[in-house]
Motif scaffolding. Structure first.
Motif, PDB file in Angstrom:
ATOM      1  N   GLU A  33     -80.366  29.834  68.904  1.00  0.00           N
ATOM      2  CA  GLU A  33     -81.326  29.191  69.818  1.00  0.00           C
ATOM      3  C   GLU A  33     -80.934  29.437  71.272  1.00  0.00           C
ATOM      4  O   GLU A  33     -81.790  29.738  72.118  1.00  0.00           O
ATOM      5  N   GLU A  34     -79.646  29.315  71.544  1.00  0.00           N
ATOM      6  CA  GLU A  34     -79.167  29.592  72.903  1.00  0.00           C
ATOM      7  C   GLU A  34     -79.472  31.034  73.299  1.00  0.00           C
ATOM      8  O   GLU A  34     -79.892  31.322  74.419  1.00  0.00           O
ATOM      9  N   HIS A  35     -79.279  31.940  72.355  1.00  0.00           N
ATOM     10  CA  HIS A  35     -79.557  33.356  72.616  1.00  0.00           C
ATOM     11  C   HIS A  35     -81.054  33.574  72.861  1.00  0.00           C
ATOM     12  O   HIS A  35     -81.434  34.387  73.704  1.00  0.00           O
ATOM     13  N   GLY A  36     -81.909  32.845  72.126  1.00  0.00           N
ATOM     14  CA  GLY A  36     -83.351  32.958  72.339  1.00  0.00           C
ATOM     15  C   GLY A  36     -83.741  32.587  73.761  1.00  0.00           C
ATOM     16  O   GLY A  36     -84.565  33.269  74.388  1.00  0.00           O
ATOM     17  N   ARG A  37     -83.143  31.531  74.280  1.00  0.00           N
ATOM     18  CA  ARG A  37     -83.453  31.116  75.665  1.00  0.00           C
ATOM     19  C   ARG A  37     -82.954  32.145  76.672  1.00  0.00           C
ATOM     20  O   ARG A  37     -83.671  32.468  77.635  1.00  0.00           O
ATOM     21  N   SER A  38     -81.739  32.675  76.461  1.00  0.00           N
ATOM     22  CA  SER A  38     -81.214  33.667  77.413  1.00  0.00           C
ATOM     23  C   SER A  38     -81.996  34.977  77.326  1.00  0.00           C
ATOM     24  O   SER A  38     -82.205  35.659  78.338  1.00  0.00           O
ATOM     25  N   LEU A  39     -82.454  35.323  76.128  1.00  0.00           N
ATOM     26  CA  LEU A  39     -83.258  36.531  75.959  1.00  0.00           C
ATOM     27  C   LEU A  39     -84.583  36.407  76.704  1.00  0.00           C
ATOM     28  O   LEU A  39     -85.039  37.354  77.359  1.00  0.00           O
ATOM     29  N   ALA A  40     -85.208  35.233  76.624  1.00  0.00           N
ATOM     30  CA  ALA A  40     -86.484  35.012  77.317  1.00  0.00           C
ATOM     31  C   ALA A  40     -86.317  35.139  78.829  1.00  0.00           C
ATOM     32  O   ALA A  40     -87.220  35.627  79.525  1.00  0.00           O
ATOM     33  N   LEU A  41     -85.185  34.716  79.347  1.00  0.00           N
ATOM     34  CA  LEU A  41     -84.920  34.853  80.786  1.00  0.00           C
ATOM     35  C   LEU A  41     -84.730  36.317  81.177  1.00  0.00           C
ATOM     36  O   LEU A  41     -85.098  36.730  82.276  1.00  0.00           O
ATOM     37  N   ALA A  42     -84.152  37.099  80.266  1.00  0.00           N
ATOM     38  CA  ALA A  42     -83.827  38.497  80.585  1.00  0.00           C
ATOM     39  C   ALA A  42     -85.008  39.442  80.417  1.00  0.00           C
ATOM     40  O   ALA A  42     -85.060  40.494  81.051  1.00  0.00           O
ATOM     41  N   GLN A  43     -85.965  39.092  79.578  1.00  0.00           N
ATOM     42  CA  GLN A  43     -87.079  40.006  79.290  1.00  0.00           C
ATOM     43  C   GLN A  43     -88.196  39.853  80.321  1.00  0.00           C
ATOM     44  O   GLN A  43     -88.869  38.819  80.372  1.00  0.00           O
ATOM     45  N   LEU A  44     -88.381  40.891  81.114  1.00  0.00           N
ATOM     46  CA  LEU A  44     -89.438  40.891  82.127  1.00  0.00           C
ATOM     47  C   LEU A  44     -90.627  41.703  81.602  1.00  0.00           C
ATOM     48  O   LEU A  44     -90.456  42.821  81.108  1.00  0.00           O
ATOM     49  N   VAL A  45     -91.810  41.121  81.729  1.00  0.00           N
ATOM     50  CA  VAL A  45     -93.016  41.734  81.169  1.00  0.00           C
ATOM     51  C   VAL A  45     -93.835  42.398  82.266  1.00  0.00           C
ATOM     52  O   VAL A  45     -93.938  41.885  83.383  1.00  0.00           O
ATOM     53  N   ILE A  46     -94.418  43.551  81.954  1.00  0.00           N
ATOM     54  CA  ILE A  46     -95.315  44.223  82.896  1.00  0.00           C
ATOM     55  C   ILE A  46     -96.578  43.375  83.049  1.00  0.00           C
ATOM     56  O   ILE A  46     -97.221  43.035  82.049  1.00  0.00           O
ATOM     57  N   PRO A  47     -96.963  43.018  84.262  1.00  0.00           N
ATOM     58  CA  PRO A  47     -98.170  42.193  84.445  1.00  0.00           C
ATOM     59  C   PRO A  47     -99.431  42.938  83.990  1.00  0.00           C
ATOM     60  O   PRO A  47     -99.567  44.145  84.190  1.00  0.00           O
ATOM     61  N   GLY A  48    -100.352  42.197  83.388  1.00  0.00           N
ATOM     62  CA  GLY A  48    -101.637  42.780  82.990  1.00  0.00           C
ATOM     63  C   GLY A  48    -101.497  43.779  81.856  1.00  0.00           C
ATOM     64  O   GLY A  48    -100.506  43.826  81.138  1.00  0.00           O
ATOM     65  N   ASP A 111    -105.244  49.729  68.568  1.00  0.00           N
ATOM     66  CA  ASP A 111    -105.861  48.791  69.513  1.00  0.00           C
ATOM     67  C   ASP A 111    -105.083  47.484  69.582  1.00  0.00           C
ATOM     68  O   ASP A 111    -104.899  46.911  70.665  1.00  0.00           O
ATOM     69  N   TYR A 112    -104.634  47.008  68.448  1.00  0.00           N
ATOM     70  CA  TYR A 112    -103.875  45.759  68.407  1.00  0.00           C
ATOM     71  C   TYR A 112    -102.535  45.926  69.114  1.00  0.00           C
ATOM     72  O   TYR A 112    -102.117  45.083  69.915  1.00  0.00           O
ATOM     73  N   TYR A 113    -101.867  47.021  68.834  1.00  0.00           N
ATOM     74  CA  TYR A 113    -100.574  47.305  69.457  1.00  0.00           C
ATOM     75  C   TYR A 113    -100.708  47.400  70.973  1.00  0.00           C
ATOM     76  O   TYR A 113     -99.865  46.921  71.723  1.00  0.00           O
ATOM     77  N   ARG A 114    -101.799  48.016  71.418  1.00  0.00           N
ATOM     78  CA  ARG A 114    -102.010  48.233  72.844  1.00  0.00           C
ATOM     79  C   ARG A 114    -102.103  46.923  73.626  1.00  0.00           C
ATOM     80  O   ARG A 114    -101.708  46.847  74.784  1.00  0.00           O
ATOM     81  N   GLU A 115    -102.610  45.868  72.976  1.00  0.00           N
ATOM     82  CA  GLU A 115    -102.827  44.607  73.673  1.00  0.00           C
ATOM     83  C   GLU A 115    -101.571  43.740  73.781  1.00  0.00           C
ATOM     84  O   GLU A 115    -101.555  42.753  74.515  1.00  0.00           O
ATOM     85  N   LEU A 116    -100.522  44.078  73.062  1.00  0.00           N
ATOM     86  CA  LEU A 116     -99.301  43.274  73.117  1.00  0.00           C
ATOM     87  C   LEU A 116     -98.603  43.448  74.466  1.00  0.00           C
ATOM     88  O   LEU A 116     -98.520  44.561  74.986  1.00  0.00           O
ATOM     89  N   PRO A 117     -98.077  42.363  75.061  1.00  0.00           N
ATOM     90  CA  PRO A 117     -97.343  42.474  76.327  1.00  0.00           C
ATOM     91  C   PRO A 117     -96.159  43.416  76.212  1.00  0.00           C
ATOM     92  O   PRO A 117     -95.429  43.381  75.213  1.00  0.00           O
TER      93      PRO A 117
END
Length: 394
Positions: A33-48, A111-117
């Motif tokens: 769980e701790e790793h999940g929180r740190s992973l979320a902080l580290a993963q930056l998503v391309i906007p749009g 098409d489905y894959y393309r829409e994923l962040p």
């Protein structure tokens, strides 16, 4: 987090260039769980919207590599030669692996894959964020699937960064993509180790002078492995063949000791490492096969609803939880569509619908149906709600 990624991938910007098994430190549920929180902080998503790297090419590569490994092991069995436990698991369950690959190909349309962040940087740059999430889960559980652990991991991740409804549905497929990748890496190591043992047997035959052939000098026999590091499988097999022999064999063992010392190792270390590698490979392949079965048999809709923050928000303020699945899915589809065509996230759209329903519930002049978020998402209030959230059809 950055140090973990470097350890897993080095400085490479692609997750596919390493042949190391996808296996890191085994985490307890709290550490996961701790790793999940740190992973979320580290993963930056391309906007749009972002065009991503295709997974289909690697999947096809993995299929070819696994098929080649299967044929190699099956031929070994047909000759009556011994194989490792990991190889037995692969041969006995290859029909399941082929089925998984076919299902992945069918369940992950373009098409489905393309829409994923998509992620903006790191080893998974331009790959779906959910691939990095699934990879971390597989690495720190040694490929062992447990739905309760997965839910707690995803909830911890979403305490920092919510996942979209589409990403939650894609977790099932992506976990199997990573499991297939891991199986490919281990199978290639299994085949490589077999070839190393075969090479060691050939060297031992020449050193011992079998089949009425004269024993050959150590330097002449081992010249082919003079350069480069020695593989543990080669070392262990050669030791097994030469142990308790004298003459040329004893000289070869002295040569082995010297070479291993140059590599900062020893015979004992090489034997221990090879035995441990075989044990680890057997456990991981068993986990992969078992996990593939569990993921295929699981009612994924139940897990998605259990992990969805949108479902949690709607259930807490309406009769959403008591509706049947098709109706709940209509709500989710509407939220996905509205978020896609506006500047709001799916969770923000859900909360806007809840607020609109609350306002109507406190208005004595309003139609009672307006007190449910569904009225604004899929009912008569849809047009007004689209204006409220600034929706423009994609």
């Amino acid at each position: 987090m950055t140090s973990i990624l470097r350890r897993m991938f080095g400085e490479t910007q692609s997750p596919w260039t390493s042949d190391e098994p996808i296996r890191e430190e085994l985490f307890s549920i709290e550490r996961l769980e701790e790793h999940g929180r740190s992973l979320a902080l580290a993963q930056l998503v391309i906007p749009g919207f972002a065009r991503g790297q295709p997974l289909s090419r690697r999947l096809a590569d993995n299929e070819s590599a696994l098929l080649a490994a299967y044929h190699d092991i099956a031929d070994t069995v047909a000759k009556g030669d011994a194989i490792t436990p990991a190889a037995e698991w692969l041969v006995d369950n290859f029909h399941l692996v082929e089925k998984q690959i076919r299902e992945i190909r069918l369940d992950l349309p373009v098409d489905y894959y393309r829409e994923l962040p998509k992620l903006s940087e790191g080893p998974f740059a331009r790959y779906p964020r959910v691939l990095g999430v699934a990879w971390a889960f597989v690495a720190h559980t040694d490929s062992r699937f447990d739905k309760d652990m997965l839910c707690r991991f995803l909830h911890a991740y979403q305490q920092v960064q919510p996942l979209t409804i589409g990403e939650l549905w894609a977790i099932s497929i992506t976990l199997r993509v990573v499991l297939v990748e891991n199986l490919r890496r281990i199978s290639e190591r299994v085949v490589g180790s077999r070839l190393s043992r075969l090479a060691a047997d050939q060297c031992a035959d020449r050193l011992l002078g079998v089949a009425d052939e004269p024993a050959e000098p150590v330097q002449e026999v081992l010249a082919a492995v003079e350069r480069g590091p020695l593989r543990e499988a080669f070392v262990v097999q050669l030791i097994m063949r030469l142990r308790d022999q004298d003459g040329t064999a004893a000289a070869a063992l002295i040569w082995l000791d010297a070479r291993l010392a140059q590599q900062g190792a020893s015979v004992d270390v090489a034997v221990h490492d090879e035995q441990q590698r075989q044990v680890n490979a057997s456990v991981t392949v068993k986990n992969i096969v078992t996990s593939m079965r569990l993921i295929s048999d699981l009612d994924w809709s139940e897990l998605v609803e259990r992990c969805s923050l949108v479902d949690e928000a709607l259930a807490g303020d309406s009769g959403f939880a008591d509706m049947d699945f098709p109706t709940r899915n209509l709500y989710r589809d509407a939220i996905e569509e509205l978020a896609c065509g506006s500047s709001h996230t799916e969770l923000e759209v859900a909360r806007q619908a809840i607020r609109a329903a609350r306002a109507a519930a406190h208005d004595s002049q309003a139609d009672p149906r307006q007190g449910d978020p569904g009225y604004h998402l899929i009912g008569g209030g849809r047009a007004a709600f689209e204006t409220l959230v600034g929706f423009r059809p994609a």
